[in-house]
Scaffold this active site. Sequence first.
Site, PDB file in Angstrom:
ATOM      1  N   HIS A   1      -8.084   3.062  -3.468  1.00  0.00           N
ATOM      2  CA  HIS A   1      -9.014   3.353  -2.520  1.00  0.00           C
ATOM      3  C   HIS A   1     -10.154   3.984  -2.961  1.00  0.00           C
ATOM      4  O   HIS A   1      -9.927   5.240  -3.526  1.00  0.00           O
ATOM      5  CB  HIS A   1      -8.240   3.684  -1.294  1.00  0.00           C
TER       6      HIS A   1
ATOM      7  N   ASP B   1     -12.816   7.896   7.037  1.00  0.00           N
ATOM      8  CA  ASP B   1     -12.917   8.445   8.218  1.00  0.00           C
ATOM      9  C   ASP B   1     -13.356  10.036   8.278  1.00  0.00           C
ATOM     10  O   ASP B   1     -13.326  10.531   6.969  1.00  0.00           O
ATOM     11  CB  ASP B   1     -11.518   8.704   8.902  1.00  0.00           C
TER      12      ASP B   1
ATOM     13  N   ARG C   1       7.872   3.983   1.730  1.00  0.00           N
ATOM     14  CA  ARG C   1       9.213   3.370   1.679  1.00  0.00           C
ATOM     15  C   ARG C   1       9.438   1.840   1.384  1.00  0.00           C
ATOM     16  O   ARG C   1       8.800   1.076   2.022  1.00  0.00           O
ATOM     17  CB  ARG C   1       9.870   3.759   3.129  1.00  0.00           C
TER      18      ARG C   1
ATOM     19  N   GLU D   1       0.838  -1.080   0.032  1.00  0.00           N
ATOM     20  CA  GLU D   1       0.016   0.058   0.097  1.00  0.00           C
ATOM     21  C   GLU D   1       0.881   1.281   0.007  1.00  0.00           C
ATOM     22  O   GLU D   1       1.947   1.165   0.850  1.00  0.00           O
ATOM     23  CB  GLU D   1      -0.929  -0.156   1.072  1.00  0.00           C
TER      24      GLU D   1
ATOM     25  N   TYR E   1     -11.205  -5.684  11.234  1.00  0.00           N
ATOM     26  CA  TYR E   1     -10.751  -4.997  12.161  1.00  0.00           C
ATOM     27  C   TYR E   1     -10.447  -6.166  13.508  1.00  0.00           C
ATOM     28  O   TYR E   1     -11.473  -6.387  14.136  1.00  0.00           O
ATOM     29  CB  TYR E   1     -11.561  -3.960  12.851  1.00  0.00           C
TER      30      TYR E   1
ATOM     31  N   GLN F   1      -6.735  -4.085   9.528  1.00  0.00           N
ATOM     32  CA  GLN F   1      -5.970  -2.872  10.525  1.00  0.00           C
ATOM     33  C   GLN F   1      -4.827  -3.523  10.852  1.00  0.00           C
ATOM     34  O   GLN F   1      -4.522  -4.822  10.949  1.00  0.00           O
ATOM     35  CB  GLN F   1      -7.056  -2.596  11.360  1.00  0.00           C
TER      36      GLN F   1
END
Length: 313
Positions: A92, A124, A289, A32, A162, A193
């Site tokens: 997304h 969110d 990264r 991701e 989750y 998550q």
Amino acid sequence: MSFSINQLEEARRALDAPLYADVAGDIAVSFEFFPPKTEKMEATLWDSVATLSPLGPRFVSVTYGAGGSTRERTHATVARIARETDIPAAAHLTCVEATREEIDQVAQEYWAAGVRHIVALRGDPPVAGARYQAHPGGYENAAALVAGLKRLHPFEISVSAYPECHPDSANAAADLDNLKRKLDAGASRAITQFFHQPDTFFRYRDQVAAAGIDAEIVPGIMPVTNFAAVKRMSAMCGTAVPDWMERLFAGLEDHAEARQLVAATLAAELCRKLYAGGVKTFHFYTLNRAELSFAICHMLGVRAKAAAQAEAA
């Protein structure tokens, strides 16, 4: 948690083997990224894509900011990955602060750009700490978004899960019901998550199975390079942070390279224990990264596809 004979054998072999040297590499990985804000960040992102793409990921996904705040940058990044690489690109998409028509238009643009995979999320609130409210003309939740996307095109769809329960869910049973609704609406898999201990995932896997859900549940792996930042993120999403982790990172605030080494070791150990428990798919939150994720994949036996093919020949 119950282990099969094969898993016990794998656990024994993990203890006997020279650390990571003989891990089979029989896993599938995905990565991701987030859309870059500056030219320097863009260069870092594309260096990361170039570094990780030889590992043959199932897909790479690109995040979408709160309230669609990164809509154009997300689209540009995903479209370029789809256009310039052989990696399947996943975009997304969230329900936040947009009508159904606006979200459908974004999805149509992705389809036109050759993107066939969507990570569908409720999203969110744009103001941190505020309570989520569905847009009056929008999709009310991720399950509705999945159903809406499936009406448009035969997208492949991933959703979130989750292991420690979404902060907005009344309880674990309600959270599992919501996961089931998303999968029943047409999602192919769920990506979790991040979490910090393998038993967290194993307990959740058992709960998912007990709830009658047989879809693929992929653990999301977050290498911890900045303990303070991860502690803040963990608090926001209800993820428990073990005391030993704080002790481990204490005193490394001014030692960035040492933190990187500790982060790689911790994440690789987590993945190795998950692998010993039968997990063969991993999704890495790269934070743009590449080196950490590349090192962890290498320790899990994943090699560049071209190199692996040359060795086989």
